[in-house]
Design a protein around this motif. Structure first.
Motif, PDB file in Angstrom:
ATOM      1  N   VAL A  15       0.890  -1.052   0.041  1.00 10.22           N
ATOM      2  CA  VAL A  15      -0.108  -0.154  -0.146  1.00 10.22           C
ATOM      3  C   VAL A  15       0.605   1.122  -0.012  1.00 10.22           C
ATOM      4  O   VAL A  15       1.654   0.993   1.005  1.00 10.22           O
ATOM      5  N   ARG A  16       0.979   2.327  -0.641  1.00 11.55           N
ATOM      6  CA  ARG A  16       1.349   3.863  -0.952  1.00 11.55           C
ATOM      7  C   ARG A  16       0.577   4.659  -0.569  1.00 11.55           C
ATOM      8  O   ARG A  16       0.929   5.599  -0.388  1.00 11.55           O
ATOM      9  N   HIS A  17      -0.485   4.811  -1.271  1.00  6.17           N
ATOM     10  CA  HIS A  17      -1.006   5.983  -1.000  1.00  6.17           C
ATOM     11  C   HIS A  17      -1.877   6.069   0.542  1.00  6.17           C
ATOM     12  O   HIS A  17      -1.887   5.344   1.174  1.00  6.17           O
ATOM     13  N   ASP A  18      -2.145   7.581   1.298  1.00 11.37           N
ATOM     14  CA  ASP A  18      -2.493   8.203   1.938  1.00 11.37           C
ATOM     15  C   ASP A  18      -1.134   7.497   3.540  1.00 11.37           C
ATOM     16  O   ASP A  18      -1.603   7.118   4.102  1.00 11.37           O
ATOM     17  N   ILE A  19      -0.099   7.021   2.971  1.00  8.40           N
ATOM     18  CA  ILE A  19       1.227   6.443   3.254  1.00  8.40           C
ATOM     19  C   ILE A  19       2.559   7.717   3.250  1.00  8.40           C
ATOM     20  O   ILE A  19       2.524   8.070   2.407  1.00  8.40           O
ATOM     21  N   ILE A  20       2.762   8.624   4.447  1.00  6.89           N
ATOM     22  CA  ILE A  20       4.120   8.992   4.501  1.00  6.89           C
ATOM     23  C   ILE A  20       5.390   8.744   5.430  1.00  6.89           C
ATOM     24  O   ILE A  20       4.645   7.779   5.595  1.00  6.89           O
ATOM     25  N   LYS A  21       6.653   8.621   4.879  1.00  4.69           N
ATOM     26  CA  LYS A  21       7.372   7.328   5.087  1.00  4.69           C
ATOM     27  C   LYS A  21       8.298   8.902   5.350  1.00  4.69           C
ATOM     28  O   LYS A  21       8.929   9.803   4.354  1.00  4.69           O
ATOM     29  N   LYS A  22       9.437   8.819   6.652  1.00  4.28           N
ATOM     30  CA  LYS A  22      10.461   9.337   6.777  1.00  4.28           C
ATOM     31  C   LYS A  22      10.952   8.944   7.403  1.00  4.28           C
ATOM     32  O   LYS A  22      11.418   8.071   8.067  1.00  4.28           O
ATOM     33  N   ARG A  23      12.700   9.298   6.635  1.00  2.00           N
ATOM     34  CA  ARG A  23      14.064   8.494   6.586  1.00  2.00           C
ATOM     35  C   ARG A  23      14.466   9.701   8.091  1.00  2.00           C
ATOM     36  O   ARG A  23      14.321  10.928   8.266  1.00  2.00           O
ATOM     37  N   LEU A  24      15.066   8.751   9.056  1.00  6.42           N
ATOM     38  CA  LEU A  24      15.588   8.934  10.239  1.00  6.42           C
ATOM     39  C   LEU A  24      16.855   8.929  10.808  1.00  6.42           C
ATOM     40  O   LEU A  24      17.077   6.998  10.073  1.00  6.42           O
ATOM     41  N   ASP A  25      17.836   9.865  11.142  1.00  7.20           N
ATOM     42  CA  ASP A  25      18.932   9.225  10.614  1.00  7.20           C
ATOM     43  C   ASP A  25      19.352   8.120  12.063  1.00  7.20           C
ATOM     44  O   ASP A  25      18.156   7.334  12.525  1.00  7.20           O
ATOM     45  N   VAL A  26      21.096   7.893  12.650  1.00 10.05           N
ATOM     46  CA  VAL A  26      21.150   6.955  13.523  1.00 10.05           C
ATOM     47  C   VAL A  26      20.271   7.696  15.381  1.00 10.05           C
ATOM     48  O   VAL A  26      20.323   6.556  15.780  1.00 10.05           O
ATOM     49  N   HIS A  27      20.261   8.690  15.027  1.00  9.38           N
ATOM     50  CA  HIS A  27      19.823   9.494  16.348  1.00  9.38           C
ATOM     51  C   HIS A  27      18.194   9.838  16.200  1.00  9.38           C
ATOM     52  O   HIS A  27      17.734  10.297  17.500  1.00  9.38           O
ATOM     53  N   GLY A  28      17.723   9.371  15.532  1.00  4.20           N
ATOM     54  CA  GLY A  28      16.552   9.555  15.006  1.00  4.20           C
ATOM     55  C   GLY A  28      15.760  10.773  14.421  1.00  4.20           C
ATOM     56  O   GLY A  28      14.142  11.294  14.292  1.00  4.20           O
ATOM     57  N   ASN A  29      16.973  11.770  14.228  1.00  2.00           N
ATOM     58  CA  ASN A  29      16.152  12.794  13.641  1.00  2.00           C
ATOM     59  C   ASN A  29      16.416  13.126  11.498  1.00  2.00           C
ATOM     60  O   ASN A  29      16.858  11.645  11.224  1.00  2.00           O
ATOM     61  N   VAL A  30      14.539  13.573  11.797  1.00  3.22           N
ATOM     62  CA  VAL A  30      14.243  13.324   9.999  1.00  3.22           C
ATOM     63  C   VAL A  30      15.869  13.650   9.200  1.00  3.22           C
ATOM     64  O   VAL A  30      15.861  14.900   9.004  1.00  3.22           O
ATOM     65  N   ILE A  31      15.968  12.721   8.480  1.00  4.70           N
ATOM     66  CA  ILE A  31      16.623  12.939   6.557  1.00  4.70           C
ATOM     67  C   ILE A  31      15.735  13.740   5.631  1.00  4.70           C
ATOM     68  O   ILE A  31      16.175  14.869   5.292  1.00  4.70           O
ATOM     69  N   GLU A  32      14.537  13.005   5.671  1.00  2.00           N
ATOM     70  CA  GLU A  32      13.693  13.409   5.104  1.00  2.00           C
ATOM     71  C   GLU A  32      12.707  12.505   4.484  1.00  2.00           C
ATOM     72  O   GLU A  32      12.511  11.400   5.091  1.00  2.00           O
ATOM     73  N   ALA A  33      11.544  13.069   4.299  1.00  2.00           N
ATOM     74  CA  ALA A  33      10.407  13.143   4.743  1.00  2.00           C
ATOM     75  C   ALA A  33       9.721  13.070   2.737  1.00  2.00           C
ATOM     76  O   ALA A  33       9.957  14.512   1.998  1.00  2.00           O
ATOM     77  N   ARG A  34       8.540  11.760   1.998  1.00  2.00           N
ATOM     78  CA  ARG A  34       8.283  11.828   1.307  1.00  2.00           C
ATOM     79  C   ARG A  34       6.688  11.281   1.189  1.00  2.00           C
ATOM     80  O   ARG A  34       6.946  10.234   1.931  1.00  2.00           O
ATOM     81  N   GLN A  35       6.099  11.579   0.422  1.00  2.00           N
ATOM     82  CA  GLN A  35       4.914  10.854   0.031  1.00  2.00           C
ATOM     83  C   GLN A  35       5.669   9.506  -0.589  1.00  2.00           C
ATOM     84  O   GLN A  35       5.742   9.127  -1.633  1.00  2.00           O
ATOM     85  N   ASP A  36       5.019   7.955   0.268  1.00  3.96           N
ATOM     86  CA  ASP A  36       5.616   6.853  -0.833  1.00  3.96           C
ATOM     87  C   ASP A  36       4.902   7.012  -2.320  1.00  3.96           C
ATOM     88  O   ASP A  36       3.945   6.708  -2.084  1.00  3.96           O
ATOM     89  N   GLY A  37       6.161   6.655  -3.003  1.00  2.00           N
ATOM     90  CA  GLY A  37       4.818   5.779  -4.293  1.00  2.00           C
ATOM     91  C   GLY A  37       4.940   6.796  -5.476  1.00  2.00           C
ATOM     92  O   GLY A  37       4.753   6.793  -5.969  1.00  2.00           O
ATOM     93  N   ILE A  38       5.578   8.727  -4.902  1.00  3.10           N
ATOM     94  CA  ILE A  38       5.173   9.489  -5.807  1.00  3.10           C
ATOM     95  C   ILE A  38       6.889   9.576  -6.229  1.00  3.10           C
ATOM     96  O   ILE A  38       7.913  10.016  -5.985  1.00  3.10           O
ATOM     97  N   GLY A  39       6.150  10.513  -7.495  1.00  4.74           N
ATOM     98  CA  GLY A  39       8.048   9.934  -8.591  1.00  4.74           C
ATOM     99  C   GLY A  39       8.898   9.136  -8.347  1.00  4.74           C
ATOM    100  O   GLY A  39       9.294   7.940  -8.108  1.00  4.74           O
ATOM    101  N   ALA A  40       9.615   9.755 -10.227  1.00  5.24           N
ATOM    102  CA  ALA A  40      11.279   8.175 -10.115  1.00  5.24           C
ATOM    103  C   ALA A  40      12.139   8.698 -10.920  1.00  5.24           C
ATOM    104  O   ALA A  40      11.900  10.161 -11.279  1.00  5.24           O
TER     105      ALA A  40
END
Length: 382
Positions: free
Chosen positions: A100-125
């Motif tokens: 499932v990709r719609h209505d879901i957001i993923k945030k990349r986290l570093d080892v300290h739990g800080n946000v690296i990047e936030a993107r809507q899953d499945g958008i763009g290539a």
């Protein structure tokens, strides 16, 4: 007329006493003061209860049909990269929602739990210059790109223009993508390099799922899922890893909208993996709930209870699919909460009972107190 008045006078249940027979005492004044304070406190306690909103709870049989169930989630995986994490949902009716990709957001986290990047899953290539065409040649100028699906296409004119397209048609075929470097789209998009670059990262995934209101499950696991011989499996070969750390923290999990007083037992629950590639299982009993506030606004939601189970694995042997699984079932009983005020017809008798009861008790107490002898009167107010 005088006879009628006399008869009415004889019916008087509260005969008046001549003031000459009154005897005001100090003890009577003290009891009067104390009784007034007690009546005042009890009156305001009853008034506060009258103004306060009370909640009435009822249990009824849930007769609703054809409804959907909204699952809101916010889960953090501190040691699982977003690029390999997928969400699946399926129920007893046979309906499946894979990757499932719609209505879901993923945030990349570093080892300290800080946000690296936030993107809507499945958008763009990513844009790919001069990709390999389906017929084998490279894309030339003014030529429409149509990438090969490597035998997984459903029709002869199907095109797979990205690594994700190839993985998707492989999933529909029930094939595993064992070596992405052999796929032109994946190689030039840097699929494996992207996974290596995100090694050691975590992922915060949040959003919601809309599923049928029947028993089912949803899970978070590495790899793209597909059906093979009527068995639900995940393609883990592409990641070239022997184990996955599925440690996680459930920031929020709710079945439906929030309503006052709801307690979600899995909120802020955290599990740290001690064995490699474990399967965390949560067995949930969902109770349909209807909350109606004092203004008549109704909230259709759910409460739930949960039990937990962990199934471990061995290094190099994925005996069970690593991931976090939520198995839910629905209760046939619905709980209704209704806010309401105490009626004035209930408030008024209680106030009368307070005044009359305290007055009567004070009179009985005063009656048993010895009166002073002689004709001297004590100062007082009774």
């Amino acid at each position: 007329m005088d006879g009628i008045m006399n008869k009415l006078r004889n019916l008087d249940a509260y005969p008046k006493i001549n003031e000459d027979f009154y005897s005001r005492t100090l003890s009577g004044g003290v009891i009067t003061l104390v009784s007034s304070v007690v009546m005042f406190l009890l009156f305001f306690s009853e008034l506060r209860l009258y103004l306060h909103v009370v909640t009435e709870t009822k249990l009824v049989v849930d007769t609703s049909r054809g409804e959907t169930l909204r699952i809101n989630f916010d889960i953090t995986f501190p040691a699982l990269a977003c690029s390999i994490l997928s969400v699946d949902a399926m129920d007893l009716s046979g309906e499946q929602h894979l990757d499932v990709r719609h209505d879901i957001i993923k945030k990349r986290l570093d080892v300290h739990g800080n946000v690296i990047e936030a993107r809507q899953d499945g958008i763009g290539a990513p844009k790919i210059e001069k990709p390999l065409q389906r017929h084998g040649g490279r894309l030339e100028h003014n030529e429409t790109y149509c990438g090969s699906c490597y035998g997984a296409e459903a029709a002869d004119d199907d095109c797979c223009n990205s690594c994700e397209d190839v993985r998707e048609v492989y999933r529909k075929k029930g094939w595993a993508l064992s070596n992405p470097d052999l796929i032109d789209q994946c190689k030039r998009e840097g699929f494996l390099q992207k996974i290596k670059d995100e090694e050691g990262e975590g992922c915060n995934i949040y959003g919601f799922l809309e599923v049928n209101k029947v028993a089912g499950n949803f899970h978070f696991a590495p790899g793209k899922s597909f059906q093979q011989s009527n068995v639900h499996v995940h393609d883990l070969l592409a990641f070239q890893k022997d184990s996955f750390n599925i440690s996680h923290k459930i920031n929020r999990l709710a079945f439906g909208d929030y309503f006052p007083g709801v307690l979600n037992p899995l909120d802020s629950v955290q599990w740290t993996e001690e064995q490699p590639s474990g399967m965390y299982q949560y067995f949930i009993k969902v109770v349909p709930t209807v909350y109606t506030d004092v203004s008549g606004h109704t909230i259709q939601s759910n409460q739930f209870s949960v039990t937990e189970h962990f199934k471990g694995g061995e290094i190099g042997r994925l005996q069970s699919l690593p991931g976090v699984f939520f198995f839910y079932d629905l209760s046939p009983i619905k709980v209704t909460f209704a806010e309401q005020h105490i009626s004035f017809l209930h408030f008024l008798p209680n106030v009368c009972a307070i005044v009359g009861g305290v007055f009567t008790a004070a009179g009985i107490l005063l009656f048993h107190i010895p009166r002073p002898k002689g004709n001297q009167e004590e100062d007082g107010n009774w």
